[in-house]
Scaffold this motif. Structure first.
Motif, PDB file in Angstrom:
ATOM      1  N   MET A   1     -21.603 -41.746  19.056  1.00 26.23           N
ATOM      2  CA  MET A   1     -22.627 -40.760  18.678  1.00 26.23           C
ATOM      3  C   MET A   1     -23.968 -41.126  19.294  1.00 26.23           C
ATOM      4  SD  MET A   1     -23.281 -41.810  14.718  1.00 26.23           S
ATOM      5  CE  MET A   1     -21.771 -42.706  14.345  1.00 26.23           C
ATOM      6  N   GLY A   2     -24.817 -40.124  19.438  1.00 31.36           N
ATOM      7  CA  GLY A   2     -26.153 -40.345  19.969  1.00 31.36           C
ATOM      8  C   GLY A   2     -27.134 -40.608  18.828  1.00 31.36           C
ATOM      9  N   VAL A   3     -27.867 -41.708  18.933  1.00 30.81           N
ATOM     10  CA  VAL A   3     -28.782 -42.069  17.841  1.00 30.81           C
ATOM     11  C   VAL A   3     -29.954 -41.079  17.778  1.00 30.81           C
ATOM     12  CG1 VAL A   3     -30.228 -43.890  16.874  1.00 30.81           C
ATOM     13  CG2 VAL A   3     -28.132 -44.480  18.084  1.00 30.81           C
ATOM     14  N   GLU A   4     -30.461 -40.687  18.970  1.00 32.35           N
ATOM     15  CA  GLU A   4     -31.575 -39.731  18.989  1.00 32.35           C
ATOM     16  C   GLU A   4     -31.180 -38.435  18.277  1.00 32.35           C
ATOM     17  OE1 GLU A   4     -30.835 -41.710  21.405  1.00 32.35           O
ATOM     18  OE2 GLU A   4     -32.664 -42.482  22.336  1.00 32.35           O
ATOM     19  N   ARG A   5     -29.930 -38.013  18.494  1.00 31.87           N
ATOM     20  CA  ARG A   5     -29.490 -36.765  17.876  1.00 31.87           C
ATOM     21  C   ARG A   5     -29.473 -36.888  16.344  1.00 31.87           C
ATOM     22  NH1 ARG A   5     -27.775 -31.897  18.225  1.00 31.87           N
ATOM     23  NH2 ARG A   5     -26.100 -31.153  16.900  1.00 31.87           N
ATOM     24  N   ILE A   6     -28.967 -38.029  15.861  1.00 37.59           N
ATOM     25  CA  ILE A   6     -28.941 -38.231  14.408  1.00 37.59           C
ATOM     26  C   ILE A   6     -30.384 -38.294  13.886  1.00 37.59           C
ATOM     27  CG2 ILE A   6     -28.093 -39.694  12.533  1.00 37.59           C
ATOM     28  CD1 ILE A   6     -25.748 -38.655  14.119  1.00 37.59           C
ATOM     29  N   ALA A   7     -31.270 -38.956  14.640  1.00 38.62           N
ATOM     30  CA  ALA A   7     -32.676 -39.062  14.222  1.00 38.62           C
ATOM     31  C   ALA A   7     -33.334 -37.687  14.208  1.00 38.62           C
ATOM     32  CB  ALA A   7     -33.442 -40.012  15.155  1.00 38.62           C
ATOM     33  N   PHE A   8     -32.992 -36.892  15.208  1.00 34.97           N
ATOM     34  CA  PHE A   8     -33.511 -35.520  15.245  1.00 34.97           C
ATOM     35  C   PHE A   8     -33.026 -34.746  14.022  1.00 34.97           C
ATOM     36  CE2 PHE A   8     -31.673 -31.297  16.192  1.00 34.97           C
ATOM     37  CZ  PHE A   8     -32.831 -30.540  16.146  1.00 34.97           C
ATOM     38  N   LEU A   9     -31.739 -34.877  13.725  1.00 35.06           N
ATOM     39  CA  LEU A   9     -31.180 -34.125  12.599  1.00 35.06           C
ATOM     40  C   LEU A   9     -31.762 -34.612  11.282  1.00 35.06           C
ATOM     41  CD1 LEU A   9     -27.429 -33.981  13.731  1.00 35.06           C
ATOM     42  CD2 LEU A   9     -29.046 -32.074  13.636  1.00 35.06           C
ATOM     43  N   LYS A  10     -31.903 -35.927  11.132  1.00 38.69           N
ATOM     44  CA  LYS A  10     -32.359 -36.487   9.853  1.00 38.69           C
ATOM     45  C   LYS A  10     -33.861 -36.360   9.650  1.00 38.69           C
ATOM     46  CE  LYS A  10     -31.432 -39.819   7.106  1.00 38.69           C
ATOM     47  NZ  LYS A  10     -30.528 -40.181   6.050  1.00 38.69           N
ATOM     48  N   HIS A  11     -34.607 -36.566  10.721  1.00 36.88           N
ATOM     49  CA  HIS A  11     -36.061 -36.642  10.557  1.00 36.88           C
ATOM     50  C   HIS A  11     -36.792 -35.503  11.248  1.00 36.88           C
ATOM     51  CE1 HIS A  11     -35.632 -40.479   8.636  1.00 36.88           C
ATOM     52  NE2 HIS A  11     -34.954 -40.959   9.665  1.00 36.88           N
ATOM     53  N   GLY A  12     -36.056 -34.629  11.903  1.00 37.64           N
ATOM     54  CA  GLY A  12     -36.683 -33.446  12.493  1.00 37.64           C
ATOM     55  C   GLY A  12     -37.593 -33.748  13.675  1.00 37.64           C
ATOM     56  N   ILE A  13     -37.464 -34.916  14.297  1.00 44.22           N
ATOM     57  CA  ILE A  13     -38.302 -35.220  15.464  1.00 44.22           C
ATOM     58  C   ILE A  13     -37.865 -34.277  16.585  1.00 44.22           C
ATOM     59  CG2 ILE A  13     -38.946 -36.988  17.144  1.00 44.22           C
ATOM     60  CD1 ILE A  13     -38.332 -39.038  14.888  1.00 44.22           C
ATOM     61  N   PRO A  14     -38.718 -33.318  16.956  1.00 46.02           N
ATOM     62  CA  PRO A  14     -38.241 -32.168  17.717  1.00 46.02           C
ATOM     63  C   PRO A  14     -38.080 -32.407  19.208  1.00 46.02           C
ATOM     64  CG  PRO A  14     -40.572 -31.942  17.274  1.00 46.02           C
ATOM     65  CD  PRO A  14     -40.146 -33.241  16.656  1.00 46.02           C
ATOM     66  N   ASP A  15     -38.789 -33.381  19.757  1.00 44.22           N
ATOM     67  CA  ASP A  15     -38.812 -33.510  21.207  1.00 44.22           C
ATOM     68  C   ASP A  15     -38.403 -34.931  21.565  1.00 44.22           C
ATOM     69  OD1 ASP A  15     -39.408 -33.789  23.858  1.00 44.22           O
ATOM     70  OD2 ASP A  15     -41.388 -32.878  23.734  1.00 44.22           O
ATOM     71  N   LEU A  16     -37.383 -35.040  22.401  1.00 50.22           N
ATOM     72  CA  LEU A  16     -36.858 -36.354  22.786  1.00 50.22           C
ATOM     73  C   LEU A  16     -37.945 -37.273  23.317  1.00 50.22           C
ATOM     74  CD1 LEU A  16     -33.527 -35.709  24.683  1.00 50.22           C
ATOM     75  CD2 LEU A  16     -33.876 -37.116  22.659  1.00 50.22           C
ATOM     76  N   ARG A  17     -38.905 -36.675  24.051  1.00 50.49           N
ATOM     77  CA  ARG A  17     -39.913 -37.506  24.682  1.00 50.49           C
ATOM     78  C   ARG A  17     -40.751 -38.280  23.672  1.00 50.49           C
ATOM     79  NH1 ARG A  17     -39.482 -37.233  29.818  1.00 50.49           N
ATOM     80  NH2 ARG A  17     -37.619 -36.007  29.964  1.00 50.49           N
ATOM     81  N   LEU A  18     -40.872 -37.703  22.460  1.00 51.86           N
ATOM     82  CA  LEU A  18     -41.662 -38.381  21.424  1.00 51.86           C
ATOM     83  C   LEU A  18     -41.100 -39.772  21.107  1.00 51.86           C
ATOM     84  CD1 LEU A  18     -42.306 -35.426  18.977  1.00 51.86           C
ATOM     85  CD2 LEU A  18     -44.022 -36.695  20.264  1.00 51.86           C
ATOM     86  N   PHE A  19     -39.793 -39.945  21.295  1.00 50.48           N
ATOM     87  CA  PHE A  19     -39.194 -41.238  20.986  1.00 50.48           C
ATOM     88  C   PHE A  19     -39.714 -42.337  21.909  1.00 50.48           C
ATOM     89  CE2 PHE A  19     -35.695 -38.548  19.246  1.00 50.48           C
ATOM     90  CZ  PHE A  19     -35.734 -39.032  17.946  1.00 50.48           C
ATOM     91  N   TYR A  20     -40.128 -41.958  23.121  1.00 55.90           N
ATOM     92  CA  TYR A  20     -40.477 -42.981  24.108  1.00 55.90           C
ATOM     93  C   TYR A  20     -41.963 -43.028  24.445  1.00 55.90           C
ATOM     94  CZ  TYR A  20     -35.524 -43.075  24.239  1.00 55.90           C
ATOM     95  OH  TYR A  20     -34.222 -43.179  23.851  1.00 55.90           O
ATOM     96  N   GLU A  21     -42.756 -42.171  23.795  1.00 54.53           N
ATOM     97  CA  GLU A  21     -44.206 -42.235  23.981  1.00 54.53           C
ATOM     98  C   GLU A  21     -44.822 -43.355  23.159  1.00 54.53           C
ATOM     99  OE1 GLU A  21     -45.608 -37.660  24.809  1.00 54.53           O
ATOM    100  OE2 GLU A  21     -46.127 -38.644  22.936  1.00 54.53           O
ATOM    101  N   ASN A  22     -44.154 -43.684  22.045  1.00 53.98           N
ATOM    102  CA  ASN A  22     -44.644 -44.740  21.157  1.00 53.98           C
ATOM    103  C   ASN A  22     -46.069 -44.468  20.701  1.00 53.98           C
ATOM    104  OD1 ASN A  22     -42.239 -46.489  21.385  1.00 53.98           O
ATOM    105  ND2 ASN A  22     -42.855 -46.502  23.540  1.00 53.98           N
ATOM    106  N   ASP A  23     -46.309 -43.224  20.316  1.00 51.81           N
ATOM    107  CA  ASP A  23     -47.621 -42.880  19.785  1.00 51.81           C
ATOM    108  C   ASP A  23     -47.724 -43.454  18.376  1.00 51.81           C
ATOM    109  OD1 ASP A  23     -49.835 -41.354  18.576  1.00 51.81           O
ATOM    110  OD2 ASP A  23     -49.778 -40.293  20.505  1.00 51.81           O
ATOM    111  N   LEU A  24     -48.809 -44.207  18.142  1.00 53.92           N
ATOM    112  CA  LEU A  24     -48.937 -44.881  16.835  1.00 53.92           C
ATOM    113  C   LEU A  24     -48.988 -43.874  15.694  1.00 53.92           C
ATOM    114  CD1 LEU A  24     -51.474 -47.692  17.803  1.00 53.92           C
ATOM    115  CD2 LEU A  24     -49.043 -47.958  17.311  1.00 53.92           C
ATOM    116  N   ARG A  25     -49.421 -42.637  16.016  1.00 53.47           N
ATOM    117  CA  ARG A  25     -49.485 -41.633  14.944  1.00 53.47           C
ATOM    118  C   ARG A  25     -48.091 -41.202  14.518  1.00 53.47           C
ATOM    119  NH1 ARG A  25     -53.547 -38.044  18.393  1.00 53.47           N
ATOM    120  NH2 ARG A  25     -51.924 -38.667  19.862  1.00 53.47           N
ATOM    121  N   LEU A  26     -47.151 -41.230  15.437  1.00 58.91           N
ATOM    122  CA  LEU A  26     -45.759 -40.954  15.064  1.00 58.91           C
ATOM    123  C   LEU A  26     -45.176 -42.153  14.324  1.00 58.91           C
ATOM    124  CD1 LEU A  26     -42.945 -39.094  16.202  1.00 58.91           C
ATOM    125  CD2 LEU A  26     -42.547 -41.471  16.742  1.00 58.91           C
ATOM    126  N   LEU A  27     -45.408 -43.352  14.889  1.00 58.47           N
ATOM    127  CA  LEU A  27     -44.818 -44.549  14.284  1.00 58.47           C
ATOM    128  C   LEU A  27     -45.326 -44.726  12.853  1.00 58.47           C
ATOM    129  CD1 LEU A  27     -45.014 -46.938  17.375  1.00 58.47           C
ATOM    130  CD2 LEU A  27     -43.032 -45.676  16.542  1.00 58.47           C
TER     131      LEU A  27
END
Lengths: 357, 803
Positions: free
Chosen positions: A323-349
């Motif tokens: 399974m894809g972890v990003e997909r599960i994270a998207f489904l569970k936490h609604g993080i809408p854009d894949l790129r957000l996972f790799y920007e490491n914006d402190l406001r997201l973290l």
């Protein structure tokens, strides 16, 4: 009763009365000196006992000591009373602004949402008896494709789809090569999950060239497709809620036979396909089901690559899933854009600072 | 693969609504991407009309005013612009209120003063072909004798139909044909499957000179010869089918090859036989750098592993991929040689990849089509060639084949079905499913022997493959949910995995947020870490990166975290405290070395400011050293700090950096970032550290065992030691510890002072000594003795006790 004894009794009652009426610790000290100090009348009387006639010595001494003891006890009690009152008064005047912010602890750090989800998934499988295995990301074609029964012309082998260092060395495109590596190292039974980074030559709104997968492999005698269903049902309920159901759809993967895709009933619309207001559920696109992973029974050809390590396809069988972890994270936490996972914006973290229990 | 529902139903009518059919297909292994539509969304308002009269429009030369019977009480007036409209025709009419395939809503309209009640339709308007020269005359294409005016148009010609858009998995090239999908519907529903119609016997025994030089790459090449072919437009039904399936009609010969391919999955090629030079075909390897111009008008350069189909003078096409221009069928063609061949899938795939030339044919051949299929498909195509082009079949199948293996029976054990699936499917049901899928089945005691049809013999070779067929048609979703019975399975993390989790939690609790940055970097990005030079070391370079930015595997994490800092400062962050746990890559391609790194970056204040500590100051070496010490304490792995060795770390300030040492070897670095490196990343400064977690994990101590501690109170004493400035504190502490005697428990620096009082070039370290004995309270005499010994030792390293 002698005069002296009467005198003592009158001192005692005068002292008791004085103690009862003082209002401050200073006054109390004055009273103590007056009645019990070295120059006090009672002290004088006790010092003069020796000069008294023998029949008075006993009664006067006894009465004198009793009076002293009683006054001392009263003084101590009164002192405590006054001290408590003084402290109470002090504390009542002590007022801080409780609305000011607390002194910060060093905290404020957060785990990455990918790590959070990965751990959550790991914990579910640890609970079901799995261990966690890892493997290299710079991988041989043998482990990534050949031993996983990919035909020589499988499109994933293309240089357009996969990152290569040279003809035989690539960046793994899935966590599945670790299946082979684990089986080479260890005879059955095997129950492992494999979290890790994987790479595909794709970059657009729905693909990043690097992403995370979790692989699962269970091999023993008598493991069935129904066991796969049960395992993934438990997993889905642990991750997405206890009312979830799973659906198996036949599919094709080179390294499993039979192969299935697994859907979980939509947790936004409870599998109905529409929301309470009647509108179409956009998470499952109105189908009531969400695809979460691919799986299947390990193909006998895969076992044939590790037969020497104790994997006789006539004796052992098992299932694998990925399974894809990003997909599960998207489904569970609604993080809408894949790129957000790799920007490491402190406001997201920072949004993931809470424990998420 | 687009499968028009009407076409599918002709071979196997599921009797189901399109949505239910799609669901059943999806649940048995044929993925339905979407349910599409060809033509009009709704068929209401599309009717059959009979043109009663046609008169010229009074005010427009090119328009006709027609009176059309559409089944109403009175005929309606329709103004029509087509030159071919005339009284007596049976036509397709769209009435006001209906919506055209392109979305236009039909309304009553006045055309040059005459009211028109709808429209008479052309092929283009119904999305059947590009033909818009005139209206469709239904009586020319269909038997319309029994069709009343006003009948729904769909009775003759569908104005709109559902199309299943299927995603066919690579193991099922047979389902790239409508008949293959129909067989799936047959297996799912049990409804009858219509057989494909075969052609007539040949009238003649003409032959043709065909040579195949390599039967490994071309297991079979077949041809049939057709004479008196009349090339022209295809009949309406054929054009309608092709366009619904997404294929543009061209002419009857080409349309037949496409139609039969879409029906059977087998591509074929029609030659204009008269243009084949020298009356022969040779299938051979291309010469090195041989050139050919393909049908798409591009000159291609071939290599020796590719196959070409040649005539006497040279190549006419790239085998299995694309034909050439020389022998293309044209409107003048009268004699056709129909090639239907089988090719080696991987070789076709290679050719198509090398030439970057993908065609419908190559996409099918590369999946490995059956070498027996061409014989059947010749029969099917012949029927249409004869019926639709007026041709005469003058040859039997000219068949040039190598050794073709026949599918072999495979045993299916009833017990094995249950053993693999975890649910019982009676052997009789297994047999039924396999027979529906065209397997030959015979019982053999408890078990059965199943021989796959030739077009599945690549995909189904083992018992597990038979079980999959049975399972998917039975419905994998009907199986129970159970859990493996494996009592020996105990779930646990390894010590290294626990360490990783423990440190991640420790760092998050200490204010560091976790980043995940790309494993890729670039030489340019790495060189930003080496002011005025290049970062030393060898790198793993990707041969086919997506971009230069992502062309090299990172040998360290630092660059990624500097970019995280850059990103966040640019978005208003006032400090960045971050860490990453991830793989870094060293070594060579033949011997790559990966390890898990833990990297930390601190830029700005070491913790958040508050009203009690409004200015926490900038984080520095010691702020991050505290974190490393916390990591050391948490893991139990002693981490030492030694002066930086060599020039491997050009991104650090040498005098404000350390090598981290554990288990006797270097495990990483800690240091303040070189100001030029910080500047390159648009930040004012930073401190970073990186640890090889694999090495730290290897140095993990054994589980703690209890040691009893004394109940006698310790005695403490503070000393001040003046030493030359260049003597490290660690050396002073080492001297104290080595000379303090067995009761010295620890010695800690609690203050550092430099100034006039201690003299130029010197510093004073305040050290707290703690003594304790397990069995008694120590006397002043005993600590005095220790202190003397310490004094003596300190003098040896140029130190003196002060005050």
């Amino acid at each position: 009763m002698s005069e002296t004894v009467e005198k003592i009794q009158s001192i005692e009652s005068a002292g008791a009365s004085a103690i009862g009426s003082v209002a401050s610790l200073a006054e109390l000290e004055d009273v103590r000196i007056h009645f019990l100090g070295r120059k006090a009348e009672l002290n004088d009387i006790l010092k003069s006992i020796a000069t008294l006639p023998p029949e008075e010595k006993g009664p006067v001494g006894k009465a004198g000591n009793q009076a002293r003891g009683k006054l001392e006890a009263l003084l101590a009690a009164r002192q405590e009373e006054l001290e408590t009152a003084a402290l109470t008064q002090l504390l009542e005047q002590d007022r801080i602004d409780i609305t000011l912010p607390g002194s910060p602890v060093a905290g404020g750090g957060a785990l990455h949402p990918i790590t959070r989800v990965r751990r959550e998934i790991e914990d579910v499988f640890i609970g079901m008896g799995y261990k966690v295995a890892e493997g290299p990301e710079v991988e041989k074609v043998h482990y990534n494709f050949d031993a996983l029964n990919h035909s020589p012309n499988h499109p994933a082998r293309e240089w357009t789809d996969t990152f290569y260092f040279e003809d035989d060395v690539l960046l793994r495109t899935h966590t599945s090569p670790v299946q082979i590596r684990v089986m080479e190292e260890q005879p059955p039974p095997v129950f492992v999950i494999v979290p890790g980074k994987v790479y595909r030559r794709d970059s657009d709104a729905t693909h990043t060239p690097m992403f995370h997968q979790i692989e699962g492999l269970a091999v023993d005698e008598g493991i069935t497709l129904s066991d796969l269903r049960g395992t993934l049902l438990e997993f889905s309920r642990a991750i997405f809620g206890e009312d979830r159901e799973v659906r198996l759809r036949p599919h094709f993967f080179p390294f499993t036979e039979p192969s299935v895709e697994i859907d979980v009933s939509c947790f936004k619309c409870s599998g109905k396909g529409h929301l309470k207001d009647g509108s179409r559920c956009n998470l499952c696109k109105g189908t009531g089901w969400i695809e979460i992973l691919g799986a299947g029974m390990v193909d006998p050809n895969v076992f044939s690559y590790v037969r020497d390590s104790g994997y006789d396809p006539e004796k052992v069988q098992g299932f694998a899933f990925g399974m894809g972890v990003e997909r599960i994270a998207f489904l569970k936490h609604g993080i809408p854009d894949l790129r957000l996972f790799y920007e490491n914006d402190l406001r997201l973290l920072a949004q993931f600072e809470a424990g998420g229990y | 693969m687009r499968v028009p529902l009407n076409w599918l139903n002709e071979y196997c009518d599921s009797g189901l609504g399109v949505h239910e059919l799609a669901e059943r297909l999806a649940m048995t292994g044929t993925e339905v991407e979407r349910i599409g539509r060809h033509g009009a969304a709704e068929t209401d308002g599309f009717v059959v009309g009979k043109v009663l009269t046609r008169e010229k429009h009074p005010d427009a030369d090119k328009l006709s005013v027609c009176s059309v019977d559409v089944g109403a009480d009175e005929p309606v007036t329709i103004v029509c612009g087509a030159p071919n409209v005339d009284a007596g025709q049976t036509v397709a009419v769209v009435q006001p209120g209906a919506v055209m395939p392109d979305g236009t809503k039909i309304k009553k309209a006045k055309l040059r003063g005459v009211e028109s009640n709808g429209m008479i339709l052309s092929e283009r308007e119904l999305e059947i072909s590009e033909d818009h020269d005139g209206i469709i005359q239904l009586e020319q294409h269909f038997d319309v004798g029994g069709v009343a005016a006003g009948a729904p148009l769909a009775e003759v010609l569908a104005p709109g139909q559902d199309v299943l858009e299927l995603e066919i998995t690579p193991n099922r090239p047979d389902c790239l044909g409508v008949h293959g999908v129909a067989r799936e519907v047959h297996a799912i529903t049990g409804n009858p499957l219509a057989e494909l119609e075969l052609g007539p016997a040949p009238e003649g025994d003409e032959t043709f000179d065909i040579t195949v030089e390599d039967h490994t790459l071309c297991p079979r090449f077949t041809a049939r010869i057709f004479r008196d072919v009349k090339v022209g437009p295809s009949p309406l039904w054929l054009k309608e089918r092709l366009s619904a399936a997404g294929q543009r009609p061209i002419n009857n010969v080409v349309d037949i090859t496409n139609y039969v391919m879409l029906l059977t999955s087998q591509p074929m090629h029609a030659f204009d036989m008269d243009k084949i030079r020298g009356n022969k075909l040779v299938i051979r390897h291309a010469a090195h750098e041989e050139k050919i111009t393909t049908l798409d008008d591009v000159e291609r350069t071939l290599d020796g592993q590719m196959l070409v189909v040649c005539d006497a003078e040279g190549p006419t096409g790239i085998a299995g991929v694309m034909g050439g221009q020389i022998s293309e069928v044209s409107s003048e063609t009268t004699n056709v040689l129909l090639e239907i061949a089988a090719w080696n899938g991987p070789n076709i795939h290679r050719t198509s990849q090398k030439l970057a030339l993908r065609s419908e044919a190559s996409g099918r051949f590369e999946k490995g089509l059956s070498p027996i299929l061409p014989l059947e498909v010749q029969e099917i195509a012949s029927k249409l060639m004869v019926e639709l082009t007026g041709a005469t079949l003058v040859s039997s199948t000219i068949d040039v084949a190598g050794e073709i293996s026949q599918p072999q029976p495979i045993e299916l054990r009833e017990a094995r079905v249950e053993g693999l699936l975890g649910t019982r499917i009676p052997i009789a049901r297994c047999a039924e499913i396999l027979e529906h899928l065209d397997f030959k089945v015979e019982m053999s005691g408890e078990n059965l022997l199943a021989t796959p049809p030739h077009y599945r013999s690549n995909d189904v070779t083992r018992e597990a493959d038979l079980i999959e067929e049975v399972a998917r048609i039975q419905g994998v979703d009907t199986f129970p949910a159970t859990l493996p019975e494996s009592p020996t399975a105990i779930g646990s993390f390894s010590p290294a995995q626990k360490l990783k989790r423990g440190l991640e939690d420790l760092l998050a609790a200490n204010g560091y947020s976790e980043s995940i940055t790309w494993s890729f970097t670039s030489e340019a990005a790495l060189n930003k870490l080496a002011p005025g030079g290049e970062l030393p070391g060898v790198r793993l370079r990707i041969a086919n990166p997506l971009s230069e930015d992502q062309s090299v595997m990172r040998p360290l994490v630092l660059g990624g975290l500097l970019e995280v800092a850059q990103h966040n400062f640019a978005r208003g962050a006032d400090a960045v405290r971050t860490f990453e746990v991830g793989t870094v890559y060293n070594g060579t391609i033949s011997d790559p070395v990966e390890h898990t790194a833990l990297a930390l970056l601190l830029s700005g204040a070491p913790h958040a400011a508050s009203w009690r500590d409004a200015a926490p100051g900038e984080g520095d070496f010691f702020a991050l050293k505290g974190i490393i010490e916390a990591i050391s304490a948490n893991s139990g792995v002693e981490i030492g700090f030694e002066p930086l060795d060599g020039d491997d770390h050009p991104y650090l300030i040498p005098g404000r950096s350390a090598t981290l040492v554990a288990g006797g070897q270097s495990v990483g670095y800690l240091g303040e970032i070189h100001p030029l490196v910080a500047k390159e990343h648009d930040i004012s400064g930073a401190t970073a550290a990186e640890l090889n977690l694999d090495l730290v994990a290897a140095a993990l101590p054994a589980p703690t065992t209890f040691e009893s501690f004394t109940s006698f109170p310790p005695s403490r004493e503070d000393i001040a030691v003046v030493v030359p400035q260049n003597v490290p504190a660690a050396e002073v502490i080492a001297a104290v510890e080595s000379s303090g005697g067995k009761y010295l428990q620890n010695a800690n620096v609690f203050d550092v002072f430099e100034g006039e009082q201690v003299g130029e070039g010197k510093k004073s370290l305040a050290i707290r000594l703690t003594y304790a004995a397990p069995d008694r309270t120590l006397t002043d005499k005993e600590t005095e003795k220790a202190r003397k010994s310490i004094t003596q030792k300190l003098e040896e390293i140029g130190g003196a006790l002060r005050g």
